[in-house]
Design an enzyme around this catalytic site. Structure first.
Site, PDB file in Angstrom:
ATOM      1  N   TYR A   1      15.634  13.174   4.610  1.00 28.23           N
ATOM      2  CA  TYR A   1      14.889  12.104   5.072  1.00 28.23           C
ATOM      3  C   TYR A   1      15.609  11.239   6.414  1.00 28.23           C
ATOM      4  O   TYR A   1      15.176  10.110   7.103  1.00 28.23           O
ATOM      5  CB  TYR A   1      14.946  10.622   4.023  1.00 28.23           C
ATOM      6  CG  TYR A   1      13.911  10.925   3.279  1.00 28.23           C
ATOM      7  CD1 TYR A   1      12.890  12.131   3.127  1.00 28.23           C
ATOM      8  CD2 TYR A   1      13.144  10.128   2.063  1.00 28.23           C
ATOM      9  CE1 TYR A   1      12.726  13.052   2.003  1.00 28.23           C
ATOM     10  CE2 TYR A   1      12.411  10.571   0.770  1.00 28.23           C
ATOM     11  CZ  TYR A   1      12.360  11.994   1.316  1.00 28.23           C
ATOM     12  OH  TYR A   1      11.557  11.591  -0.194  1.00 28.23           O
TER      13      TYR A   1
ATOM     14  N   LYS B   1      20.614  20.538  -5.848  1.00 27.77           N
ATOM     15  CA  LYS B   1      19.548  22.144  -5.823  1.00 27.77           C
ATOM     16  C   LYS B   1      21.340  22.817  -5.246  1.00 27.77           C
ATOM     17  O   LYS B   1      20.593  23.704  -4.401  1.00 27.77           O
ATOM     18  CB  LYS B   1      18.124  22.256  -5.105  1.00 27.77           C
ATOM     19  CG  LYS B   1      18.199  23.302  -5.085  1.00 27.77           C
ATOM     20  CD  LYS B   1      17.692  23.998  -7.038  1.00 27.77           C
ATOM     21  CE  LYS B   1      16.604  25.089  -7.091  1.00 27.77           C
ATOM     22  NZ  LYS B   1      16.203  25.008  -7.833  1.00 27.77           N
TER      23      LYS B   1
ATOM     24  N   ASP C   1      15.194  21.442 -10.642  1.00 25.26           N
ATOM     25  CA  ASP C   1      14.298  21.871 -11.339  1.00 25.26           C
ATOM     26  C   ASP C   1      14.830  21.650 -12.914  1.00 25.26           C
ATOM     27  O   ASP C   1      13.113  21.366 -13.834  1.00 25.26           O
ATOM     28  CB  ASP C   1      13.429  23.321 -10.705  1.00 25.26           C
ATOM     29  CG  ASP C   1      15.193  23.661 -10.765  1.00 25.26           C
ATOM     30  OD1 ASP C   1      16.063  23.375 -11.209  1.00 25.26           O
ATOM     31  OD2 ASP C   1      14.864  25.131 -10.952  1.00 25.26           O
TER      32      ASP C   1
ATOM     33  N   ASP D   1      13.473  10.412  -4.557  1.00 29.42           N
ATOM     34  CA  ASP D   1      11.905   9.298  -4.520  1.00 29.42           C
ATOM     35  C   ASP D   1      11.019  10.565  -5.499  1.00 29.42           C
ATOM     36  O   ASP D   1      10.698   9.365  -5.889  1.00 29.42           O
ATOM     37  CB  ASP D   1      11.532  10.155  -3.105  1.00 29.42           C
ATOM     38  CG  ASP D   1      10.400   9.565  -2.694  1.00 29.42           C
ATOM     39  OD1 ASP D   1       9.375   9.053  -2.763  1.00 29.42           O
ATOM     40  OD2 ASP D   1       9.935  10.265  -1.127  1.00 29.42           O
TER      41      ASP D   1
ATOM     42  N   ASP E   1       9.308   8.730  -9.479  1.00 31.88           N
ATOM     43  CA  ASP E   1       8.256   8.543  -9.443  1.00 31.88           C
ATOM     44  C   ASP E   1       7.833   9.568 -11.217  1.00 31.88           C
ATOM     45  O   ASP E   1       6.590   8.464 -11.171  1.00 31.88           O
ATOM     46  CB  ASP E   1       7.229   8.987  -8.587  1.00 31.88           C
ATOM     47  CG  ASP E   1       6.942   8.149  -7.077  1.00 31.88           C
ATOM     48  OD1 ASP E   1       7.492   7.113  -7.683  1.00 31.88           O
ATOM     49  OD2 ASP E   1       5.583   8.138  -6.685  1.00 31.88           O
TER      50      ASP E   1
END
Ligand code: ATP
Length: 342
Positions: A132, A179, A212, A236, A240
């Protein structure tokens, strides 16, 4: 006396901030408020600037910032939100995004297995770099030869300081989520920084999951997590997911902190929710729990504990807004929490 700047913002922001101010007034705490109620989308549309240098100076003169929400569907590009949130994050170097997730009542979990519902963890999200950062662009835009690049920026400075913060925050474990099997350069740096912290904190267990697997484990056994430390983008998404396991974003608080200065921007995870604005049904609990985080950040643990207990009491009694299955309005829920302060 602590001075707190307050930006109510847009949509349901002012409604939930009203609840938080009512709560903070009701608690026996020595706070005064500098309210910047002109920092909003209307001013941005009118003047092309929502947060002026003078506003930033007022924030700088305070001990913390409480923010409702900034954003409106009427402004299509992200420049407005960036000019407020990214400016504040940048100017005050708020690199640690702290998102606690806790199941306040069994009934709020969507999981069938009762033994695994009790999520009580913190997602520590790097807040200033990663995917970001805004580094990249489009080459040969709008042609069939277009190339689009968003760079994933990871610096030793940025990763090592968020890792330090995660280990200082943890009670028993820090799980690094990345990852690294596919995004290898950044993954290597994050893992190296974790190894350094693990040596400095032998009392904390150090674990690792690919993102994952972390998403899967959060659903199958969220109770296993203590602190998850991760990049801006994975944080992020996972926060959620974790919030949904604890009743939804109407209950999720957050803080963007600079642990070196102890300055923080405290805001509920949810945005301006334009679909609910003006209807008096916004859940104020995320903002009340955010106020509790602010109190804790100021070293005021007793009123923070009292707030959290009163929120848990209101939820247990079913004194909640429609998003949590209740019928009460924002104001009625606020009154129920205030009545439970004891
Ligand atoms: P923004 O662009 O400002 O982020 P948004 O509508 O895209 O706004 P959110 O505000 O985070 O995103 O909310 C998504 C949806 O979740 C809302 O439309 C609303 O239905 C629900 N929601 C968010 N906050 C609350 C809340 N405090 N109480 C109840 N429902 C909420």
């Amino acid at each position: 006396m602590h001075v707190i700047t307050v930006i109510p913002g847009d949509g349901i922001g002012p409604e939930v901030i009203d609840s938080a101010l009512e709560l903070l007034d009701a608690l026996d705490v020595d706070l005064s408020f500098d309210i910047l109620d002109h920092v909003n989308a209307a001013r941005y549309r009118r003047e092309g600037c929502a947060l002026s240098d003078a506003d930033v100076a007022r924030v700088a003169a305070s001990d913390g910032l409480l923010l409702g929400a900034v954003g409106t569907p009427e402004l299509e590009d992200t420049d407005y939100v960036r000019s407020v949130l990214l400016r504040l994050r940048g100017d005050f170097d708020l690199y640690a995004n702290y998102r606690p997730v806790r199941l306040w009542h069994d009934r709020l979990s969507p999981l069938r297995d009762a033994a695994r519902r009790a999520i009580d963890c913190v997602i520590v999200r790097e807040n200033t770099e990663g995917l970001y950062s805004g580094v990249g662009g489009n080459l040969r835009a709008s042609s069939r030869m277009e190339v689009a690049i968003d760079a994933d920026i990871n610096t030793w400075h940025g990763v090592s300081r968020i890792m330090d913060f995660a280990y200082q925050t943890a009670r028993r474990e820090v799980c690094l989520v990345d990852k690294a099997n596919a995004v290898r350069a950044g993954g290597r740096l994050w893992q190296q920084c974790q190894r350094t912290c693990a040596q400095q904190h032998p009392e904390i267990s150090s674990t690792h999951l690919y993102v994952d697997a972390a998403a899967m484990n959060l659903v199958t056994d969220p109770s296993a997590f203590d602190v998850i430390v991760t990049s801006n983008s994975y944080g992020d998404i996972l926060s959620d997911l974790a919030a949904a396991l604890a009743g939804g974003i109407g209950l999720a608080p957050s803080a963007s902190l600079n642990p070196a200065t102890n300055f923080g921007l405290y805001e509920p995870v949810h945005g301006s929710a334009p679909d609910l604005a003006g209807k008096a049904v916004a859940n104020p609990l995320a903002c009340l729990l955010t106020a509790a985080l602010l109190l804790r950040g100021l070293g005021l643990a007793a009123p923070a504990d009292a707030t959290e207990a009163a929120v848990a009491g209101a939820i247990a009694a079913g004194r909640v807004t429609p998003d949590l299955g209740g019928t009460l309005s924002t104001r009625e829920v606020t009154s129920a929490v205030l009545a439970g302060l004891g």
